[in-house]
Design a protein around this motif. Structure first.
Motif, PDB file in Angstrom:
ATOM      1  N   GLN A   6       1.373  -6.444  -2.522  1.00 32.16           N
ATOM      2  CA  GLN A   6       0.186  -5.623  -2.280  1.00 32.16           C
ATOM      3  C   GLN A   6       0.098  -5.297  -0.804  1.00 32.16           C
ATOM      4  OE1 GLN A   6      -3.091  -8.062  -3.726  1.00 32.16           O
ATOM      5  NE2 GLN A   6      -2.772  -7.235  -5.785  1.00 32.16           N
ATOM      6  N   LYS A   7      -0.057  -4.014  -0.500  1.00 35.66           N
ATOM      7  CA  LYS A   7      -0.191  -3.628   0.910  1.00 35.66           C
ATOM      8  C   LYS A   7      -1.610  -3.122   1.156  1.00 35.66           C
ATOM      9  CE  LYS A   7      -0.179  -0.396   4.264  1.00 35.66           C
ATOM     10  NZ  LYS A   7      -0.796   0.935   4.376  1.00 35.66           N
ATOM     11  N   TYR A   8      -2.244  -3.665   2.174  1.00 38.62           N
ATOM     12  CA  TYR A   8      -3.588  -3.221   2.536  1.00 38.62           C
ATOM     13  C   TYR A   8      -3.532  -2.511   3.884  1.00 38.62           C
ATOM     14  CZ  TYR A   8      -5.191  -6.122  -1.294  1.00 38.62           C
ATOM     15  OH  TYR A   8      -5.382  -6.651  -2.545  1.00 38.62           O
ATOM     16  N   VAL A  40       0.001  -6.461   5.404  1.00 36.10           N
ATOM     17  CA  VAL A  40      -1.157  -5.796   6.004  1.00 36.10           C
ATOM     18  C   VAL A  40      -0.788  -4.985   7.229  1.00 36.10           C
ATOM     19  CG1 VAL A  40      -3.053  -7.238   5.162  1.00 36.10           C
ATOM     20  CG2 VAL A  40      -1.798  -7.948   7.189  1.00 36.10           C
ATOM     21  N   SER A  41      -1.608  -3.962   7.445  1.00 40.75           N
ATOM     22  CA  SER A  41      -1.550  -3.156   8.666  1.00 40.75           C
ATOM     23  C   SER A  41      -2.451  -3.808   9.710  1.00 40.75           C
ATOM     24  CB  SER A  41      -2.119  -1.754   8.412  1.00 40.75           C
ATOM     25  OG  SER A  41      -1.308  -1.022   7.553  1.00 40.75           O
ATOM     26  N   ALA A  42      -2.433  -3.239  10.894  1.00 40.32           N
ATOM     27  CA  ALA A  42      -3.389  -3.621  11.936  1.00 40.32           C
ATOM     28  C   ALA A  42      -4.765  -3.089  11.553  1.00 40.32           C
ATOM     29  CB  ALA A  42      -2.943  -3.016  13.258  1.00 40.32           C
ATOM     30  N   ARG A 150       5.061   5.072  12.761  1.00 38.83           N
ATOM     31  CA  ARG A 150       3.653   5.042  12.370  1.00 38.83           C
ATOM     32  C   ARG A 150       3.503   5.068  10.847  1.00 38.83           C
ATOM     33  NH1 ARG A 150      -0.164   5.642  16.236  1.00 38.83           N
ATOM     34  NH2 ARG A 150      -1.307   4.440  14.679  1.00 38.83           N
ATOM     35  N   GLY A 151       2.568   4.289  10.388  1.00 37.64           N
ATOM     36  CA  GLY A 151       2.362   4.191   8.944  1.00 37.64           C
ATOM     37  C   GLY A 151       3.412   3.320   8.269  1.00 37.64           C
ATOM     38  N   GLY A 152       4.181   2.594   9.075  1.00 41.02           N
ATOM     39  CA  GLY A 152       5.346   1.871   8.560  1.00 41.02           C
ATOM     40  C   GLY A 152       5.051   0.685   7.653  1.00 41.02           C
TER      41      GLY A 152
HETATM   42 MG    MG Z   1      -1.628   3.218   7.640  1.00 40.20          MG
END
Ligand code: MG
Ligand code: ASP
Length: 410
Positions: A6-8, A40-42, A150-152
């Motif tokens: 799961q990516k948030y 997770v992203s920042a 970006r968006g990686g």
């Molecule tokens: Mg993003």
């Protein structure tokens, strides 16, 4: 029991409250017995903030140092989320890209993943822990921190899902799925239950910017089922998957993508000689300007005209290049127009249905909308129109191709 990655994204972990909400959600999934790897992203805005700090220090910071800097954003969110999970009695451990060993090449700020060690992750899962991995970052062969562009984090999620052979990669974001078209433009746009990788790539590259394009390519290549869903409300989201051969009811058109980011340039009275197109578009590409739609007319009286589109931000630069080209080639004139919009019907169903283009042109004609350029591929028909008719065109086509109605299964 399934293994789910799961990516948030940044908005889903943008505040402590939201991190708490994500932890509640994950604890719920764990309680149902699934193995969960979270990427997770920042926190939203954090990566931009860090890049702005660098810009205050240097106009040309080394890409290596940018990576050391921006990778800290994700290190904050993995730790906070792991703590929040532990607070809920849900064992969890956070890992940076280097700790997992997400091995990449050394192309700082745009690195590509080469290999992921999954043994450590598997050991944690077997021990009943949720693994919380930092998105967007990896490590090169020499131990340097790298980032994936970006968006990686989307790509990290898909790559982990592929390496772990996960049952699904779920991308939690601030929208509840992929829509037939932008719901801000068409009220009756509806969430798609399913879309193919190919269609999603066309929708994404056309401006439905929900997922990083590279992540969709990666998922398609490794056949990782991808699901886009909302982190704020429950729902099935949209499944992005392989084409379903057995699905006879496949709609011909799955969605309409559009954008207003382009400008159109035309060079008129170009001598009709071999190499003319190359002499026009070569210098444009040498100037690092990306060209999108290209149309050349059939020559009459020994001359022809060529029209192409570029990103609007690059129109001025392209115009300057083209002025010089026109002189060199002895072309008659150039003209530019940045009041254009591009829209595309997208659908794998087009492969087996004739007449989609003519139906599309008929709808546009009915609404008196002039088509300036046309280009097609196997699963897409694209037209360029005057920007002021874009919304009218999208709405009319959305209705004409049956995208308005709710699907029967809902
Ligand atoms: Mg993003
Ligand atoms: N934090 C990174 C960015 O803002 C990566 C991501 O969000 O996917 O681009």
């Amino acid at each position: 029991m399934s293994l789910i990655v799961q990516k948030y994204g940044g908005t889903s972990v943008g505040t402590v409250e939201r991190i708490q909400a994500v932890a509640d959600k994950i604890a719920g999934f764990r309680a149902r017995g699934d193995d969960i790897v979270v990427v997770v992203s920042a926190m939203s805005g954090e990566t931009n903030r860090l890049i702005a700090l660098a810009a205050e220090i240097s106009e040309t910071p080394a890409a290596r140092e940018i990576d050391v800097l921006v990778s800290t954003g994700e290190q904050v969110t993995i730790a906070l989320l792991a703590m929040a999970l532990e607070e809920r009695g849900c064992p969890a451990r956070s890992y940076t890209g280097a700790q997992i060993r997400i091995l990449t090449d050394n192309a700082h700020t745009k690195a590509r993943i080469e290999h992921i060690d999954v043994e450590g992750i598997r050991a944690d899962l077997d021990a009943g822990r949720v693994v919380v991995a930092a998105g967007f970052q990896g490590v090169d062969g020499n131990g340097n921190i790298t980032t994936l562009g970006r968006g990686g984090s989307d790509t990290t999620g898909v790559a982990l899902a592929a390496a772990l052979n996960a049952d699904e990669c779920q991308i939690y974001t601030d929208v509840d799925g992929v829509y037939t078209t932008d719901p801000r433009v068409v009220d009756s746009a509806r969430r798609l239950e399913k879309i193919t990788f190919e269609e999603m790539l066309e929708m994404a590259s056309q401006g439905s910017k929900i997922l990083q394009i590279r992540a969709v390519e990666f998922a398609g290549k490794y056949k990782v089922p991808l699901r886009v869903l909302s982190s704020f409300e429950d729902g099935p989201g949209t499944l992005i998957t392989l084409e379903d051969e057995s699905n006879m009811e496949q709609p011909v058109v799955s969605g309409i993508a559009f954008n207003r980011d382009e400008a159109k340039l035309t060079i008129l009275g170009v001598p009709d000689i071999p190499g003319a197109a190359y002499r026009i578009l070569g210098p444009i590409s040498d100037a690092n300007i990306e060209v999108d739609v290209i149309v050349q007319n059939v020559a009459e009286d020994g001359t022809t005209s060529l029209t192409f589109t570029v990103h609007r931000n690059e129109m001025k630069k392209a115009e300057q290049v083209l002025e010089q080209v026109a002189k060199d080639l002895g072309a008659q004139a150039i003209s530019v127009d940045d009041h254009i919009a591009k829209l595309s019907l997208v659908g794998v169903g087009m492969r087996s249905h004739a007449g989609v283009a003519s139906q599309m042109f008929g709808v546009l004609a009915e609404h008196n909308i002039n088509i300036q350029m046309i280009t097609t591929s196997e699963i897409k028909i694209t037209v360029v129109v005057d920007e002021k008719y874009l919304e009218l065109a999208v709405r009319a086509l959305h209705t004409a191709f049956g995208l308005d109605q709710a699907p029967e299964s809902e």
